[in-house]
Design an enzyme around this catalytic site. Structure first.
Site, PDB file in Angstrom:
ATOM      1  N   ASN A  11      53.621  46.087  26.009  1.00 38.21           N
ATOM      2  CA  ASN A  11      52.464  46.705  25.363  1.00 38.21           C
ATOM      3  C   ASN A  11      52.383  48.149  25.855  1.00 38.21           C
ATOM      4  O   ASN A  11      52.010  48.394  26.996  1.00 38.21           O
ATOM      5  CB  ASN A  11      51.214  45.889  25.761  1.00 38.21           C
ATOM      6  CG  ASN A  11      49.923  46.516  25.272  1.00 38.21           C
ATOM      7  OD1 ASN A  11      49.937  47.481  24.501  1.00 38.21           O
ATOM      8  ND2 ASN A  11      48.798  45.970  25.721  1.00 38.21           N
ATOM      9  N   LYS A  13      50.358  50.388  24.934  1.00 35.39           N
ATOM     10  CA  LYS A  13      48.971  50.884  24.916  1.00 35.39           C
ATOM     11  C   LYS A  13      48.920  52.295  24.294  1.00 35.39           C
ATOM     12  O   LYS A  13      49.737  52.593  23.422  1.00 35.39           O
ATOM     13  CB  LYS A  13      48.375  50.838  26.330  1.00 35.39           C
ATOM     14  CG  LYS A  13      48.535  49.439  26.964  1.00 35.39           C
ATOM     15  CD  LYS A  13      47.747  49.233  28.214  1.00 35.39           C
ATOM     16  CE  LYS A  13      47.963  47.819  28.736  1.00 35.39           C
ATOM     17  NZ  LYS A  13      47.186  47.520  29.924  1.00 35.39           N
ATOM     18  N   HIS A  97      43.154  41.717  23.254  1.00 39.12           N
ATOM     19  CA  HIS A  97      43.498  42.262  24.569  1.00 39.12           C
ATOM     20  C   HIS A  97      42.203  42.616  25.310  1.00 39.12           C
ATOM     21  O   HIS A  97      41.229  43.056  24.696  1.00 39.12           O
ATOM     22  CB  HIS A  97      44.395  43.500  24.414  1.00 39.12           C
ATOM     23  CG  HIS A  97      44.934  43.970  25.725  1.00 39.12           C
ATOM     24  ND1 HIS A  97      44.204  44.749  26.587  1.00 39.12           N
ATOM     25  CD2 HIS A  97      46.114  43.723  26.338  1.00 39.12           C
ATOM     26  CE1 HIS A  97      44.926  44.975  27.676  1.00 39.12           C
ATOM     27  NE2 HIS A  97      46.095  44.359  27.549  1.00 39.12           N
ATOM     28  N   GLU A  99      41.327  45.078  26.960  1.00 39.90           N
ATOM     29  CA  GLU A  99      40.840  46.448  26.733  1.00 39.90           C
ATOM     30  C   GLU A  99      40.125  46.545  25.385  1.00 39.90           C
ATOM     31  O   GLU A  99      39.155  47.296  25.248  1.00 39.90           O
ATOM     32  CB  GLU A  99      42.011  47.438  26.839  1.00 39.90           C
ATOM     33  CG  GLU A  99      42.461  47.585  28.293  1.00 39.90           C
ATOM     34  CD  GLU A  99      43.938  47.897  28.479  1.00 39.90           C
ATOM     35  OE1 GLU A  99      44.586  48.347  27.528  1.00 39.90           O
ATOM     36  OE2 GLU A  99      44.436  47.669  29.608  1.00 39.90           O
ATOM     37  N   GLU A 169      45.975  36.810  30.600  1.00 38.19           N
ATOM     38  CA  GLU A 169      45.963  38.057  31.354  1.00 38.19           C
ATOM     39  C   GLU A 169      44.667  38.163  32.150  1.00 38.19           C
ATOM     40  O   GLU A 169      43.636  38.586  31.605  1.00 38.19           O
ATOM     41  CB  GLU A 169      46.063  39.249  30.403  1.00 38.19           C
ATOM     42  CG  GLU A 169      47.320  39.246  29.554  1.00 38.19           C
ATOM     43  CD  GLU A 169      47.633  40.635  29.044  1.00 38.19           C
ATOM     44  OE1 GLU A 169      48.704  41.139  29.375  1.00 38.19           O
ATOM     45  OE2 GLU A 169      46.803  41.220  28.337  1.00 38.19           O
ATOM     46  N   GLY A 175      46.916  46.417  35.179  1.00 35.77           N
ATOM     47  CA  GLY A 175      46.995  47.818  35.579  1.00 35.77           C
ATOM     48  C   GLY A 175      46.543  48.080  37.000  1.00 35.77           C
ATOM     49  O   GLY A 175      46.353  49.235  37.393  1.00 35.77           O
ATOM     50  N   SER A 215      50.168  43.269  35.702  1.00 29.39           N
ATOM     51  CA  SER A 215      51.024  43.827  36.751  1.00 29.39           C
ATOM     52  C   SER A 215      52.353  43.089  36.929  1.00 29.39           C
ATOM     53  O   SER A 215      52.813  42.903  38.050  1.00 29.39           O
ATOM     54  CB  SER A 215      50.255  43.908  38.076  1.00 29.39           C
ATOM     55  OG  SER A 215      49.134  44.766  37.938  1.00 29.39           O
TER      56      SER A 215
HETATM   57  P1  PGA Z   1      49.924  45.856  33.146  1.00 27.22           P
HETATM   58  O1  PGA Z   1      49.217  45.526  31.719  1.00 27.22           O
HETATM   59  O2  PGA Z   1      51.299  45.215  33.111  1.00 27.22           O
HETATM   60  O3  PGA Z   1      49.971  47.343  33.209  1.00 27.22           O
HETATM   61  O4  PGA Z   1      49.060  45.242  34.195  1.00 27.22           O
HETATM   62  C1  PGA Z   1      49.343  44.267  31.124  1.00 27.22           C
HETATM   63  C2  PGA Z   1      48.628  44.252  29.799  1.00 27.22           C
HETATM   64  O5  PGA Z   1      47.545  44.831  29.699  1.00 27.22           O
HETATM   65  O6  PGA Z   1      49.114  43.671  28.798  1.00 27.22           O
END
Ligand code: PGA
Length: 255
Positions: A11, A13, A97, A99, A169, A175, A215
């Site tokens: 992803n 983003k 997601h 976010e 997740e 992140g 992560s």
């Molecule tokens: P990350 O994000 O690997 O940077 O933690 C995962 C995601 O949001 O899909």
């Protein structure tokens, strides 16, 4: 038991210009061209989706979108519809997601409607669920994830549901560099699998691929992907570097 093919998706983003996205896609294509036993996808931004899909044509890397609107067209300024994503070269759409939930008021009911739109367009959903740190600390992880899974999947039948991907997740791991331990992740994945068994029966539930996200890096991927109910990964930060993303894919391919 059904053998589930590992599925690793990146992803991107809101990162990378079209030019940068194309460079990343081309580099990745070269690095993973020999991978045979893992399904791979990348989710670029909307402006980059079509050019990236073109650059990945006839490769083993598929393209996903990061969201879509629930309607097929209309007066929804700024939005993008599922049939447009299909036409632009996407195969998958990431929905729900954290976010999107946090910053754009996405709800389980909204995700449910979007899944319908995605299927109607001939695409498949990657449905994201996961608890916040406060919810985990209050021992509410399984309850929160149950509500999300049931709300998002409401009304969909086993025959179509078996092809969905669900990404667990934990919000506190996205992140942040804090990964769930393989034991914590497996516990929630097994819980999701049992929910799916209740919804769709054991045969369909055994076909649904469950990705872990939060992560995931080259050095923790192998252990997470070795868990019985972890069938892949949804990778954010580490998918922005072709060599890291390829190393995560190869962690499974070589296991
Ligand atoms: P990350 O994000 O690997 O940077 O933690 C995962 C995601 O949001 O899909």
């Amino acid at each position: 038991m059904t053998a589930r093919r590992c599925f690793i998706a990146g992803n991107w983003k809101m990162n990378k210009t079209v030019t940068e996205s194309l460079a990343l896609a081309r580099e990745l294509r070269g690095l993973v061209s020999m991978v045979r036993h893992v399904d791979i996808a990348v989710a670029p931004t909307f402006p980059a989706l079509h050019p990236v899909a073109k650059a990945l044509e006839d490769s083993n890397v598929q393209v996903a979108a990061q969201t879509c609107h629930a309607e097929a067209s209309g007066a929804f300024t700024g939005e993008t519809a599922a049939p447009m994503l299909k036409d632009a070269g996407a195969s998958w759409v990431i929905l729900g997601h954290s976010e999107r939930r946090q910053f754009f008021q996405e709800t389980d009911a909204g995700v449910n409607r979007k899944i319908g739109a995605v299927l109607k367009a001939g695409l498949l959903p990657i449905v994201c669920v996961g608890e916040t740190l406060a919810e985990r600390e209050a021992n509410r992880t399984l309850e929160v994830v149950s509500t999300q899974v049931k709300g998002c999947l409401d009304g969909f039948k086993a025959d179509v549901g078996a092809r969905f991907v669900i990404a667990y997740e934990p919000v506190w791991a996205i992140g942040t560099g804090k990964t769930a331990t393989s034991r914590q992740a497996q516990e929630v994945h097994a819980h999701i699998r049992s929910l799916l068994t209740g919804l769709w029966g054991a045969e369909a539930a055994a076909q649904v691929r469950l990705q872990y996200g939060g992560s995931v890096k080259p050095d923790n991927a192998a252990e997470l992907l070795a868990q019985p109910d972890i069938d892949g990964a949804l990778v954010g930060g580490a998918s922005l570097k072709a060599s890291d993303f390829a190393a995560i894919i190869k962690a499974k391919a070589q296991a």
